[in-house]
Write a protein that holds these residues in place. Sequence first.
Motif: not given
Length: 478
Positions: A67-73, A80-86, A124-128, A200-204
């Motif tokens: 969920s963190i990766s999907a939100y950051c993308e 730097r910001t992604r590293t902080i979230f991780r 299910s809703f992190a990127p949105f 591998t096929a996670f939405p990008s």
Amino acid sequence: MKLPSLDSFITNATSTFKRFPLAITAAIIGSLYWILISHLPYNLTNSPYYYWNIVMSCYLGMLLFISISAYCERKNFDNRTRTIFRVVGIVLIVVYYFSLPAQFMTISFTRFVLFTLILHLLISFAPFIANGGIDGFWQYNKTIFLRILTAALYSVVLYLGLALAVLAIDKLFNANIDNKIYLDLWILLSGIFNTWFFLTAFPSNFAQLDLKKDYPKGLKIFTQYVLLPLVTVYLIILYAYTFKIISTAQWPVGWVSYLVLGFSIGGILSLLLIYPVRNDENNKWILIFSRFFYFALFPLIILLFLAVKRRINDYGITEQRYFILVLALWLLFIAAYFLISKTKNIKVIPISLCLLALASSFGPWGAFSVSLANQKHHLKFLLEKYSMLADGKIVPAKDTIPFRDHKQISSIINYLVDVHGYKTLQPYFIQNLDSALKKENKNNYSYGYTQVNKIHSMMNLTYIPDYQTQEDETTNMY
């Protein structure tokens, strides 16, 4: 058709790992510890609960890092910001791990299941959360849903093929292969391969999802001709039962709660699956059915409240009844929202449920605190009723307690020991329970049962199990 080469396979796997490094690492560590547990000697499988704590922490970490990766993308954050979230995610998982008890407790497993639901909903809703339209949100979840099914199919087929290959080698060559290899193989495929293949096929490209208009025809056929008819059948059954209650003036039975919840969730899921085609010229019936469904929910929600109210009045609040009551309130909110709201934003469904589950997992208002306080209050009332409390401490029973109340006391003590641990009863005893309840058999499956019996003997009571129906009579259990 050109088959994928080994180079392309390695390239895809590598790029997926770079995209989700922490999620895949958590899946690998959790799977390896699960295999380690499966190879422990039988007499030790109950003691190293910290191994299971690692497995549970890794599983929750995998979901959180996805969920963190999907939100950051989606937010297009820099490295730097992604590293902080991780790092924040790692800290949360480490804190969770150290919060787990050294011994298995029902409450820790229940909270784990609750956190699992929360993190699945978060994915299910992190990127949105603040971006994207409703159509893109639906396309995103459709892609995830179909990918889950595809990954599960690949994992099962691959496991069956490899398991049969191992069996053939074992039988044909007398290899004497340890049977644990089959469990190890399943753990590796379900824990590592399944996760990696799914990601591998996670939405990008989240912005493009709003522009997609494709809708799987098979999904519409399945929903229209399988799910919705089943929902209608359950609706008829539940309404028939409601009329029976009205005509006979009898309280609803407890398990009707699960039927109402199952029907409601199945109906909401069906409407979500056909959401994109609701405005098509040939599908105007969907809007009519949707409005009818949410109207039809209200009498059943009342039935749900009555059923859980009866159980609470008789036996008090437990985590199970707390969650049923909370889900009833959530259903009431969802039904009212989709009838009153003009936007009818389907993102409200997972977001509201996620927030509700999160609020229920901690604090004095949470499921565990409310249930503990309610059951202790109920126990205190019963003890005072039969003069078994003096200055807040339990004194042994002097008279025979009626069977119904006796069984209630046994049920509460069994619940408190099993879910919250025997130390929650320490304030009621002058004796030190740590000393009274010997721990030499703490790794035995019957240890909790032994504790409950010992506590009853300290109260000069016999333990009455839940299946016993009346004095000197039990029901045979098969």
